[in-house]
Write a protein that holds these residues in place. Structure first.
Motif, PDB file in Angstrom:
ATOM      1  N   LEU A  49      -5.825  -0.986  16.020  1.00 20.02           N
ATOM      2  CA  LEU A  49      -5.329  -2.300  15.577  1.00 20.02           C
ATOM      3  C   LEU A  49      -4.345  -2.181  14.406  1.00 20.02           C
ATOM      4  O   LEU A  49      -4.261  -3.078  13.562  1.00 20.02           O
ATOM      5  CB  LEU A  49      -6.511  -3.196  15.168  1.00 20.02           C
ATOM      6  CG  LEU A  49      -7.523  -3.536  16.275  1.00 20.02           C
ATOM      7  CD1 LEU A  49      -8.701  -4.323  15.703  1.00 20.02           C
ATOM      8  CD2 LEU A  49      -6.851  -4.336  17.392  1.00 20.02           C
ATOM      9  N   ALA A  50      -3.559  -1.109  14.378  1.00 22.51           N
ATOM     10  CA  ALA A  50      -2.657  -0.863  13.240  1.00 22.51           C
ATOM     11  C   ALA A  50      -1.720  -2.044  12.977  1.00 22.51           C
ATOM     12  O   ALA A  50      -1.424  -2.376  11.833  1.00 22.51           O
ATOM     13  CB  ALA A  50      -1.845   0.413  13.475  1.00 22.51           C
ATOM     14  N   GLY A  51      -1.271  -2.689  14.054  1.00 28.45           N
ATOM     15  CA  GLY A  51      -0.309  -3.776  13.901  1.00 28.45           C
ATOM     16  C   GLY A  51      -0.899  -5.035  13.295  1.00 28.45           C
ATOM     17  O   GLY A  51      -0.155  -5.917  12.846  1.00 28.45           O
ATOM     18  N   LEU A  52      -2.214  -5.158  13.277  1.00 23.05           N
ATOM     19  CA  LEU A  52      -2.832  -6.379  12.737  1.00 23.05           C
ATOM     20  C   LEU A  52      -3.155  -6.262  11.254  1.00 23.05           C
ATOM     21  O   LEU A  52      -3.422  -7.263  10.602  1.00 23.05           O
ATOM     22  CB  LEU A  52      -4.113  -6.723  13.516  1.00 23.05           C
ATOM     23  CG  LEU A  52      -3.910  -7.207  14.948  1.00 23.05           C
ATOM     24  CD1 LEU A  52      -5.247  -7.567  15.579  1.00 23.05           C
ATOM     25  CD2 LEU A  52      -2.980  -8.407  14.982  1.00 23.05           C
ATOM     26  N   ARG A  53      -3.152  -5.032  10.726  1.00 24.72           N
ATOM     27  CA  ARG A  53      -3.400  -4.794   9.305  1.00 24.72           C
ATOM     28  C   ARG A  53      -4.790  -5.262   8.862  1.00 24.72           C
ATOM     29  O   ARG A  53      -4.961  -6.357   8.318  1.00 24.72           O
ATOM     30  CB  ARG A  53      -2.324  -5.483   8.415  1.00 24.72           C
ATOM     31  CG  ARG A  53      -0.895  -5.273   8.840  1.00 24.72           C
ATOM     32  CD  ARG A  53      -0.509  -3.794   8.918  1.00 24.72           C
ATOM     33  NE  ARG A  53      -0.803  -3.089   7.683  1.00 24.72           N
ATOM     34  CZ  ARG A  53      -1.574  -1.972   7.618  1.00 24.72           C
ATOM     35  NH1 ARG A  53      -2.108  -1.450   8.698  1.00 24.72           N
ATOM     36  NH2 ARG A  53      -1.779  -1.393   6.464  1.00 24.72           N
ATOM     37  N   ILE A  54      -5.767  -4.459   9.094  1.00 21.90           N
ATOM     38  CA  ILE A  54      -7.105  -4.788   8.600  1.00 21.90           C
ATOM     39  C   ILE A  54      -7.928  -3.524   8.333  1.00 21.90           C
ATOM     40  O   ILE A  54      -7.923  -2.580   9.122  1.00 21.90           O
ATOM     41  CB  ILE A  54      -7.855  -5.780   9.551  1.00 21.90           C
ATOM     42  CG1 ILE A  54      -9.269  -6.055   9.023  1.00 21.90           C
ATOM     43  CG2 ILE A  54      -7.868  -5.313  10.989  1.00 21.90           C
ATOM     44  CD1 ILE A  54      -9.927  -7.283   9.612  1.00 21.90           C
ATOM     45  N   GLY A  55      -8.573  -3.517   7.176  1.00 29.89           N
ATOM     46  CA  GLY A  55      -9.455  -2.428   6.788  1.00 29.89           C
ATOM     47  C   GLY A  55     -10.613  -2.995   5.987  1.00 29.89           C
ATOM     48  O   GLY A  55     -10.654  -4.202   5.715  1.00 29.89           O
ATOM     49  N   TYR A  56     -11.562  -2.139   5.638  1.00 31.58           N
ATOM     50  CA  TYR A  56     -12.710  -2.623   4.857  1.00 31.58           C
ATOM     51  C   TYR A  56     -13.195  -1.583   3.876  1.00 31.58           C
ATOM     52  O   TYR A  56     -12.888  -0.394   4.011  1.00 31.58           O
ATOM     53  CB  TYR A  56     -13.839  -3.120   5.760  1.00 31.58           C
ATOM     54  CG  TYR A  56     -14.410  -2.103   6.724  1.00 31.58           C
ATOM     55  CD1 TYR A  56     -13.808  -1.869   7.956  1.00 31.58           C
ATOM     56  CD2 TYR A  56     -15.570  -1.380   6.419  1.00 31.58           C
ATOM     57  CE1 TYR A  56     -14.342  -0.958   8.860  1.00 31.58           C
ATOM     58  CE2 TYR A  56     -16.112  -0.470   7.319  1.00 31.58           C
ATOM     59  CZ  TYR A  56     -15.483  -0.266   8.532  1.00 31.58           C
ATOM     60  OH  TYR A  56     -16.011   0.645   9.421  1.00 31.58           O
ATOM     61  N   MET A  57     -13.927  -2.083   2.892  1.00 27.88           N
ATOM     62  CA  MET A  57     -14.419  -1.228   1.821  1.00 27.88           C
ATOM     63  C   MET A  57     -15.906  -1.505   1.646  1.00 27.88           C
ATOM     64  O   MET A  57     -16.340  -2.658   1.698  1.00 27.88           O
ATOM     65  CB  MET A  57     -13.644  -1.605   0.557  1.00 27.88           C
ATOM     66  CG  MET A  57     -14.089  -0.994  -0.709  1.00 27.88           C
ATOM     67  SD  MET A  57     -12.930  -1.502  -2.010  1.00 27.88           S
ATOM     68  CE  MET A  57     -13.983  -2.648  -2.895  1.00 27.88           C
ATOM     69  N   LEU A  58     -16.681  -0.442   1.456  1.00 23.59           N
ATOM     70  CA  LEU A  58     -18.125  -0.543   1.265  1.00 23.59           C
ATOM     71  C   LEU A  58     -18.437  -0.001  -0.116  1.00 23.59           C
ATOM     72  O   LEU A  58     -18.017   1.116  -0.459  1.00 23.59           O
ATOM     73  CB  LEU A  58     -18.831   0.261   2.354  1.00 23.59           C
ATOM     74  CG  LEU A  58     -18.313  -0.085   3.760  1.00 23.59           C
ATOM     75  CD1 LEU A  58     -18.640   0.990   4.775  1.00 23.59           C
ATOM     76  CD2 LEU A  58     -18.832  -1.435   4.207  1.00 23.59           C
ATOM     77  N   SER A  59     -19.139  -0.783  -0.904  1.00 25.03           N
ATOM     78  CA  SER A  59     -19.348  -0.398  -2.296  1.00 25.03           C
ATOM     79  C   SER A  59     -20.590  -1.066  -2.856  1.00 25.03           C
ATOM     80  O   SER A  59     -21.200  -1.928  -2.210  1.00 25.03           O
ATOM     81  CB  SER A  59     -18.143  -0.840  -3.137  1.00 25.03           C
ATOM     82  OG  SER A  59     -18.123  -2.258  -3.236  1.00 25.03           O
ATOM     83  N   HIS A  60     -20.899  -0.718  -4.078  1.00 20.87           N
ATOM     84  CA  HIS A  60     -21.897  -1.470  -4.846  1.00 20.87           C
ATOM     85  C   HIS A  60     -21.391  -2.915  -4.958  1.00 20.87           C
ATOM     86  O   HIS A  60     -20.186  -3.133  -5.139  1.00 20.87           O
ATOM     87  CB  HIS A  60     -22.032  -0.836  -6.235  1.00 20.87           C
ATOM     88  CG  HIS A  60     -23.162  -1.394  -7.032  1.00 20.87           C
ATOM     89  ND1 HIS A  60     -23.016  -2.468  -7.884  1.00 20.87           N
ATOM     90  CD2 HIS A  60     -24.465  -1.031  -7.103  1.00 20.87           C
ATOM     91  CE1 HIS A  60     -24.183  -2.739  -8.446  1.00 20.87           C
ATOM     92  NE2 HIS A  60     -25.083  -1.883  -7.991  1.00 20.87           N
ATOM     93  N   PRO A  61     -22.294  -3.906  -4.861  1.00 22.05           N
ATOM     94  CA  PRO A  61     -21.833  -5.301  -4.926  1.00 22.05           C
ATOM     95  C   PRO A  61     -21.016  -5.623  -6.179  1.00 22.05           C
ATOM     96  O   PRO A  61     -20.103  -6.455  -6.125  1.00 22.05           O
ATOM     97  CB  PRO A  61     -23.142  -6.100  -4.912  1.00 22.05           C
ATOM     98  CG  PRO A  61     -24.123  -5.217  -4.211  1.00 22.05           C
ATOM     99  CD  PRO A  61     -23.741  -3.810  -4.561  1.00 22.05           C
ATOM    100  N   SER A  62     -21.284  -4.947  -7.288  1.00 30.14           N
ATOM    101  CA  SER A  62     -20.529  -5.263  -8.509  1.00 30.14           C
ATOM    102  C   SER A  62     -19.087  -4.766  -8.417  1.00 30.14           C
ATOM    103  O   SER A  62     -18.178  -5.368  -9.001  1.00 30.14           O
ATOM    104  CB  SER A  62     -21.240  -4.693  -9.745  1.00 30.14           C
ATOM    105  OG  SER A  62     -21.183  -3.279  -9.745  1.00 30.14           O
ATOM    106  N   VAL A  63     -18.855  -3.688  -7.688  1.00 30.01           N
ATOM    107  CA  VAL A  63     -17.472  -3.221  -7.472  1.00 30.01           C
ATOM    108  C   VAL A  63     -16.732  -4.247  -6.614  1.00 30.01           C
ATOM    109  O   VAL A  63     -15.598  -4.637  -6.907  1.00 30.01           O
ATOM    110  CB  VAL A  63     -17.458  -1.831  -6.791  1.00 30.01           C
ATOM    111  CG1 VAL A  63     -16.049  -1.435  -6.371  1.00 30.01           C
ATOM    112  CG2 VAL A  63     -18.051  -0.775  -7.719  1.00 30.01           C
TER     113      VAL A  63
END
Ligand SMILES: *Cc1c(COP(=O)(O)O)cnc(C)c1O
Length: 370
Positions: free
Chosen positions: A240-254
């Motif tokens: 889905l490169a053309g749609l531009r979407i990624g995600y990040m997983l972290s501590h909730p405070s980050v």
């Protein structure tokens, strides 16, 4: 107005240190020139494209394009949360993971809080540091003849470069453009050495492609190391490169800090729907992984037989070391509609990066090698 107006002199200090992204060749123009016979092996896109479920979901929501997207992306986050077993409050969505990598530096680094990354680490890392006005420390990579990870991250040297003011470390596992990786155990030992006040970002853009012994994901270390952040993307294995979407997983405070600066509607309606549907298509993902694994091994064999040095890779591309300047190699292929990516920008002028494209694209590469 006296003299010639040039806004370059007006750019702020951080922006003055930056140069615009080099997009490489004009691909739309090349497609017009060469038509269907072009081999696009420069951008690590998925030759199988996205899941049909993603395409259908994207098409369905087009009618809603007049509405703003859900600013919290809740439906996709719920899907990610159950799929990955991470709490909703630790998920941040981005307009590609590129945006998230930039956002982290904007939120945590500054002139007094440096950013550390590896020489030959992903190109966005030094840019993110510079844009935040933070010193970027490039730690020398492992040597070119290293048996497991030539040009790869030297985790010992990176840990040694950390000082009490280091606020951010960027690692890519596996890394682009080298294709190299480090094991889960090596990451765990590294995290034990890094102070809690230093945020460690592990960019897992190629996570879905890995199959090496001892390598899975940093995700299961999140509970133990609250300073760990993992970024992922829908651009590569999900197609889905053309749609531009990624995600990040972290501590909730980050996530909460990043939320202060995140543009409220950074991920669009179509991307949210397509990504959610893509996550549900385990069959497509397994097929993408299997085809890539097969063709990565096959192409490695073919190029090696051609006398080239192919570096070990856990991604959907190969870094090839020609042992001489790669410019004429790249130009030769370019004239024959085979696009590969020269790595001069990474100060690896003897190498090219070649994506694992479709079999037809790779055949044309092999037929046209100089
Ligand atoms: C391709 C890539 C990304 C993904 O960027 P997006 O903005 O999500 O398209 C991130 N990190 C690395 C190392 C990559 O190669």
């Amino acid at each position: 107005m006296t003299g010639v107006f040039d806004a370059a002199a007006l750019a702020n200090r951080a922006t003055s240190a930056l140069r615009a992204y080099d997009p490489g060749h004009d691909l739309p123009a090349l497609r017009r020139r060469f038509g269907a016979v072009i081999s696009e092996l420069g951008s690590n896109e998925n030759p199988l494209g996205p899941s049909r479920l993603a395409t259908q979901a994207a098409t369905r929501v087009l009618e809603e394009m007049w509405r703003y997207p859900d600013p919290s992306g809740k439906s996709l986050k719920e899907r990610l949360s159950s799929e990955l077993g991470v709490p909703l409050a630790g998920i941040t969505l981005g307009n590609g993971s590129h945006e998230l990598l930039m956002l982290l530096a904007q939120c945590f680094a500054d002139a007094d809080h440096p950013v550390v990354f590896s020489q030959y680490g992903f190109a966005v890392f030094p840019i993110a540091a510079a844009a935040a006005g933070a010193p970027g420390i490039a730690v020398p990579a492992l040597p070119a003849d290293h048996p497991e990870a030539p040009y790869g991250h030297d985790l010992d040297a990176i840990a040694a470069a950390v000082t009490p003011t280091t606020r951010l470390i960027y690692l890519a596992n596996p890394n682009n453009p080298t294709g190299t990786w480090f094991t889960d155990a090596a990451l765990e030992a590294f995290l034990e050495r890094v102070p809690d006040e230093t945020i460690v970002v592990v960019d897992e853009a190629y996570h879905e492609y890995v199959d090496a012994a001892g390598l899975s994901t940093a995700l299961h270390l999140l509970g133990r190391f609250p300073n760990l952040v993992v970024t992922r993307t829908f651009s590569k294995a999900h197609g889905l490169a053309g749609l531009r979407i990624g995600y990040m997983l972290s501590h909730p405070s980050v996530a909460a800090v990043c939320e202060r600066l995140r543009e409220s509607f950074n991920v669009n309606v179509v991307a949210l729907a397509a990504a959610e549907a893509a996550l549900g298509d385990h069959e497509h993902r397994a097929r993408v992984r299997e085809v890539n694994r097969r063709d990565r091994a096959w192409l490695t064999g073919e190029l090696t037989a051609h006398g080239m040095r192919v570096l070990p890779s856990q991604t959907n591309f190969l870094l090839v070391d020609l042992g001489r300047d790669a410019a004429s190699f790249e130009a030769h292929l370019f004239e024959r509609a085979v696009i590969v990516r020269p790595m001069g920008g990474y100060r690896l002028p003897d190498t090219v990066r070649i994506s694992i494209g479709s079999r037809a694209e790779l055949q044309r590469l092999l037929e046209n090698l100089p």
